[in-house]
Design an enzyme around this catalytic site. Structure first.
Site, PDB file in Angstrom:
ATOM      1  N   LYS A  29       0.857  -1.188   0.000  1.00 11.85           N
ATOM      2  CA  LYS A  29       0.000   0.000   0.000  1.00 11.85           C
ATOM      3  C   LYS A  29       0.891   1.234   0.000  1.00 11.85           C
ATOM      4  O   LYS A  29       1.833   1.329   0.793  1.00 11.85           O
ATOM      5  CB  LYS A  29      -0.915  -0.002   1.229  1.00 11.85           C
ATOM      6  N   LYS A  79     -13.916  -7.546  -4.875  1.00 14.39           N
ATOM      7  CA  LYS A  79     -14.153  -7.733  -3.444  1.00 14.39           C
ATOM      8  C   LYS A  79     -15.643  -8.018  -3.274  1.00 14.39           C
ATOM      9  O   LYS A  79     -16.461  -7.084  -3.295  1.00 14.39           O
ATOM     10  CB  LYS A  79     -13.741  -6.486  -2.665  1.00 14.39           C
TER      11      LYS A  79
END
Length: 359
Positions: free
Chosen positions: A168, A273
């Site tokens: 990230k 997701k």
């Protein structure tokens, strides 16, 4: 048993406690609220099935102050329904009965019903992850934080044998983030370690292309959501000009017109997701469209407990994935349910340990 059945739904809220301060683009997470959905039938009261609704803070369309009230009302309504003993019928009935803007509830109800028709054994449909205990390759996730914390995580993931690292970015100075990527590349080539980065929309439209060229020097496999979702003109241009393949993530959330989005933006990949895009049926629809357009995809959990992670793993497994999926979040919490899910050497497996009962 008849060809149709009724289910009494209820739920158990659980506050999961992170093992560390989990840095995201939406702030630091210390806890995570999930709701385990219980499904039982008076026709067979011994059989208990489970699903999970886990709206993600500031990101899920159904993350709202009155979520628990909405969940209770939805489950009460669904408890009056009659369901067919057929996967396709169940998924389409859930789609009709649970609003599109309640994606995590849709997913949780789909899970609970499919688990019930498969015997309440935490199995949702035929798949090699559950049936043959076939492992799924996953990426090792590097959370946002200061340079030392991120470096510590990188060393740990490399030591654990991950062949795909996802970092990230957007939390610290971009130069320092490039240095961390350089640190990995100095030790491992792109053939040894696949590198993914996730910007969570952190780049401005003015700087994005320049930063993508800087990232390209480190043989990056892909970047997730470089700019904020909803900027279609800028994203379409980026997807056309980028030196690093772009994977859309937040862009998919709440999107009904999947085909227009994919045809307009033409991304190299999409990230799926199920909790955020509306569950099993919606995820399958995204995959079908992406594959028809030659767009790559992989599946990622969204900080669910092991109940949700198990369902996403089985859904991914049904497609026999050859590239790493984002399914490594099971060890994040102090108080996750004990489960057969194991993560070892860059793979998630369904092991032999018994499931702990939700309470």
């Amino acid at each position: 048993m008849s060809d149709s059945f009724q289910i009494q739904f209820s739920y158990i809220p659980r506050t999961l406690q992170f093992r560390f301060d989990a840095g995201t683009s939406r702030g630091v997470l210390k806890t995570r609220e999930v709701y385990w959905i219980k499904a039982v039938s008076s026709q067979n009261p011994e059989k208990v099935a489970w699903g999970e609704a886990a709206p993600l803070i500031k990101l899920s369309p159904d993350y709202r102050n009155d979520f628990e009230d909405v969940l209770a009302a939805t489950l009460e309504k669904l408890s009056r329904q009659t369901w067919e003993l057929d996967e396709d019928s169940i998924l389409h009935q859930v789609k009709r009965q649970v609003h599109f803007e309640l994606p995590s509830i849709r997913f949780g109800v789909e899970m609970a019903l499919l688990d019930w028709i498969h015997g309440g054994k935490k199995k949702f449909f035929p798949n090699s992850f559950y049936d043959q205990k076939a492992p799924i390759p996953i990426n090792g996730l590097i959370w946002m934080g200061d340079r030392e914390f991120m470096l510590e995580q990188i060393d740990q993931k490399l030591k654990e044998g991950f062949s795909c690292i996802k970092m990230k970015i957007g939390a610290i100075d971009f130069g320092q983030e490039l240095e961390l990527l350089k640190y990995i590349r100095q030790q491992f080539s792109k053939d040894q370690i696949v590198l993914r980065v996730d910007a969570n929309g952190a780049f401005s439209t003015q700087e994005a292309l320049h930063k993508l060229h800087q990232l390209a020097e480190f043989d990056i496999h892909s970047i997730e959501q470089p700019i904020r979702a909803g900027q279609w003109d800028e994203m379409r241009k980026l997807c056309r000009e980028t030196p690093v393949p772009i994977a859309l993530d937040e862009e998919l959330i709440g999107m009904k017109d999947k085909e227009t989005l994919l045809n307009t933006l033409k991304p190299q990949h999409i990230i799926l997701k199920p909790t955020l895009v509306g569950g099993i049926l919606e995820t399958r629809n995204w995959i079908s469209l992406a594959e028809n357009l030659g767009i790559g995809w992989w599946m990622t959990s969204a900080l669910e407990s092991n109940i949700g992670l198990n369902a996403i793993s089985q859904l991914a497994s049904a497609y026999n994935p050859s590239i790493p999926q984002g399914l490594g979040t099971g060890k994040l919490y102090h108080n996750n349910l004990e489960s057969p899910l194991e993560i070892k050497e860059g793979y998630i497996r369904y092991g032999e340990q018994a499931w702990q009962n939700p309470t």
